[in-house]
Design an enzyme around this catalytic site. Structure first.
Site, mmCIF file in Angstrom:
data_model
loop_
_atom_site.group_PDB
_atom_site.id
_atom_site.type_symbol
_atom_site.label_atom_id
_atom_site.label_comp_id
_atom_site.label_asym_id
_atom_site.label_seq_id
_atom_site.Cartn_x
_atom_site.Cartn_y
_atom_site.Cartn_z
ATOM 1 N N ARG A 111 11.549 4.688 -8.017
ATOM 2 C CA ARG A 111 10.763 4.057 -6.945
ATOM 3 C C ARG A 111 11.060 4.830 -5.674
ATOM 4 O O ARG A 111 12.205 4.878 -5.207
ATOM 5 C CB ARG A 111 11.145 2.586 -6.774
ATOM 6 C CG ARG A 111 10.571 1.989 -5.504
ATOM 7 C CD ARG A 111 10.687 0.499 -5.429
ATOM 8 N NE ARG A 111 9.735 -0.140 -6.326
ATOM 9 C CZ ARG A 111 9.380 -1.429 -6.250
ATOM 10 N NH1 ARG A 111 9.907 -2.209 -5.311
ATOM 11 N NH2 ARG A 111 8.513 -1.939 -7.084
ATOM 12 N N HIS A 138 1.231 2.104 -8.130
ATOM 13 C CA HIS A 138 2.197 1.154 -8.713
ATOM 14 C C HIS A 138 1.713 0.820 -10.132
ATOM 15 O O HIS A 138 1.325 -0.326 -10.420
ATOM 16 C CB HIS A 138 2.303 -0.089 -7.838
ATOM 17 C CG HIS A 138 3.491 -0.952 -8.139
ATOM 18 N ND1 HIS A 138 4.472 -0.599 -9.055
ATOM 19 C CD2 HIS A 138 3.863 -2.160 -7.640
ATOM 20 C CE1 HIS A 138 5.378 -1.556 -9.105
ATOM 21 N NE2 HIS A 138 5.040 -2.510 -8.261
ATOM 22 N N GLN A 141 2.999 -2.276 -12.357
ATOM 23 C CA GLN A 141 2.494 -3.597 -11.976
ATOM 24 C C GLN A 141 1.152 -3.871 -12.649
ATOM 25 O O GLN A 141 0.884 -4.995 -13.107
ATOM 26 C CB GLN A 141 2.346 -3.676 -10.448
ATOM 27 C CG GLN A 141 1.850 -5.023 -9.963
ATOM 28 C CD GLN A 141 2.852 -6.140 -10.188
ATOM 29 O OE1 GLN A 141 4.012 -6.006 -9.806
ATOM 30 N NE2 GLN A 141 2.428 -7.249 -10.792
ATOM 31 N N ASP A 226 -2.329 -8.093 -1.661
ATOM 32 C CA ASP A 226 -0.960 -7.583 -1.506
ATOM 33 C C ASP A 226 -0.598 -7.680 -0.021
ATOM 34 O O ASP A 226 -1.474 -7.953 0.819
ATOM 35 C CB ASP A 226 -0.939 -6.117 -2.007
ATOM 36 C CG ASP A 226 0.443 -5.488 -2.014
ATOM 37 O OD1 ASP A 226 1.448 -6.223 -1.922
ATOM 38 O OD2 ASP A 226 0.528 -4.247 -2.100
ATOM 39 N N CYS A 266 1.034 -9.090 -6.500
ATOM 40 C CA CYS A 266 2.171 -8.443 -7.175
ATOM 41 C C CYS A 266 3.514 -9.000 -6.715
ATOM 42 O O CYS A 266 4.510 -8.826 -7.409
ATOM 43 C CB CYS A 266 2.104 -6.928 -6.966
ATOM 44 S SG CYS A 266 2.262 -6.426 -5.243
ATOM 45 N N ARG A 294 5.978 -8.268 -16.152
ATOM 46 C CA ARG A 294 6.582 -6.959 -15.871
ATOM 47 C C ARG A 294 7.584 -6.621 -16.978
ATOM 48 O O ARG A 294 7.682 -5.494 -17.449
ATOM 49 C CB ARG A 294 7.311 -6.977 -14.507
ATOM 50 C CG ARG A 294 6.411 -7.186 -13.299
ATOM 51 C CD ARG A 294 5.496 -5.999 -13.072
ATOM 52 N NE ARG A 294 6.227 -4.746 -12.910
ATOM 53 C CZ ARG A 294 6.790 -4.316 -11.775
ATOM 54 N NH1 ARG A 294 6.668 -5.031 -10.672
ATOM 55 N NH2 ARG A 294 7.428 -3.165 -11.715
HETATM 56 N N1 NVA Z 1 2.281 -2.472 -1.467
HETATM 57 C C1 NVA Z 1 3.603 -3.017 -1.610
HETATM 58 C C2 NVA Z 1 3.874 -3.376 -3.032
HETATM 59 C C3 NVA Z 1 5.218 -4.017 -3.268
HETATM 60 C C4 NVA Z 1 5.471 -4.318 -4.722
HETATM 61 C C5 NVA Z 1 4.629 -2.000 -1.139
HETATM 62 O O1 NVA Z 1 4.467 -0.805 -1.420
HETATM 63 O O2 NVA Z 1 5.561 -2.386 -0.432
HETATM 64 N N1 CP Z 2 5.924 -6.340 -7.520
HETATM 65 C C1 CP Z 2 7.035 -5.608 -7.421
HETATM 66 O O1 CP Z 2 7.059 -4.408 -7.739
HETATM 67 O O2 CP Z 2 8.107 -6.295 -6.957
HETATM 68 P P1 CP Z 2 9.508 -5.686 -6.492
HETATM 69 O O3 CP Z 2 9.245 -4.920 -5.217
HETATM 70 O O4 CP Z 2 10.381 -6.874 -6.281
HETATM 71 O O5 CP Z 2 10.021 -4.767 -7.561
#
Ligand code: NVA
Ligand code: CP
Length: 310
Positions: A111, A138, A141, A226, A266, A294
């Site tokens: 990540r 992502h 997800q 989101d 998500c 997930r």
């Molecule tokens: N768009 C959000 C998704 C978090 C799971 C982010 O990138 O922070």
């Molecule tokens: N939806 C998701 O990826 O959650 P986290 O940021 O908690 O991993």
């Protein structure tokens, strides 16, 4: 070398489009089967002695816990690596880190911020690399989201999906899902926050941009949203809050959707910002199933990437 392959001919999962449409559908079916097996107490441990390294340059609850629990359930082990206490945080080149880690572990989940960082790691890894979220995509997800839709409403092919909010990583993965799973996607985002134009151009036969969220939700089978400011955009939070205010998924927006429409997010969510509490905590919301899935969808993904084909 294709982006979705690696030196030792293993496969990466950097984007949903690293799967064929048939593989993606089979993966969802397998995720549902793994969920059934877990619930019935059936033991299934194909990964004894195998390790998944998980590199997190950003925070996570769901992604970290689902991959770690999933590896343990499959008989393996997961390793949490943060830049705060590895040499990655002190400037060791990503390529060197990829060469070293991939000689010790069986797969790597990352990540991070830039998709390019993930791609550079993957290009130098001898083991499968999984995208656990970048600023661009992502895909893990979406595997869970598609499993959730399948469980509640059956095949998503030909259905109408509405995305409300930022043209961000989740929006991009919904766009790729529209192509892979063959559904229509209406995207309601404020001007200046459109999805990436190159990614959009690849799917513009089945995706459209609409400025009014209620209009975008007309007849939708699924409405998703989101956060307004993603990780790494914290300093834009106040500005975005004003610009995105008309893009809240509330009862007015949901009233335009089909009567049996589902709501997805998500998570983490901000009630009163991108979604009204009455929607996320209401009867059409499937957010807790999404979060749980997930675990199951990623176990199916790990199987696909790590187990030799029969
Ligand atoms: N768009 C959000 C998704 C978090 C799971 C982010 O990138 O922070
Ligand atoms: N939806 C998701 O990826 O959650 P986290 O940021 O908690 O991993």
């Amino acid at each position: 070398m294709l982006m979705g392959t690696c030196r030792s001919r293993c496969r990466h999962f950097l984007s949903l489009l690293d799967l064929s449409a048939d593989e993606a559908r089979a993966l969802i079916a397998r995720a549902m089967e793994l969920k059934r097996m877990l619930r019935s107490g059936e033991e299934y441990r194909p990964f004894p002695g195998r390790t998944l390294a998980m590199i997190f340059d950003k925070s996570s609850t769901r992604t970290r816990v689902s991959f770690e629990a999933g590896m343990v359930q499959l008989g393996g082990h997961a390793l949490f690596l943060s830049p705060r206490d590895t040499q990655l945080g002190r400037g060791e080149p990503i390529e060197d880190s990829a060469r070293v880690l991939s000689r010790m572990v069986d797969a790597v989940m990352i990540r991070t911020f830039r998709q390019e960082t993930l791609e550079r790691f993957a290009a130098h890894s001898e083991v499968p690399v999984i995208n656990g979220l970048t600023d661009r995509l992502h895909p893990c997800q979406l595997l869970a989201d598609l499993q959730t839709y399948q469980e509640h409403r059956g095949d998503i092919r030909g259905r109408r999906v509405t995305w409300v909010g930022d043209g961000n990583n989740m929006c991009h993965s919904f766009m790729e899902a529209a192509r892979l799973f063959d559904f229509e996607l209406s995207i309601a985002c404020p001007e200046g926050f459109d999805p990436n134009p190159d990614l959009f151009a690849a799917v513009d036969d089945r995706c459209r941009i609409v400025r009014d969220p209620a209009e975008a939700a007309e007849g939708a089978d699924l409405v998703a949203t989101d956060v307004w400011a993603s990780m790494g955009q914290e300093d834009e939070q106040a500005r975005r809050q004003a610009l995105f205010a008309p893009f809240q998924v509330n009862d007015t927006v949901m009233s335009r959707a089909a009567t049996d429409a589902l709501f997805m997010h998500c998570l983490p969510a901000h009630r009163g910002e991108e979604v009204a509490a009455s929607v996320i905590d209401g009867p059409r919301s499937v957010v807790w199933d999404q979060a749980e899935n997930r675990l199951h969808a990623q176990k199916a993904l790990l199987e696909l990437l790590l187990l030799p084909m029969p």
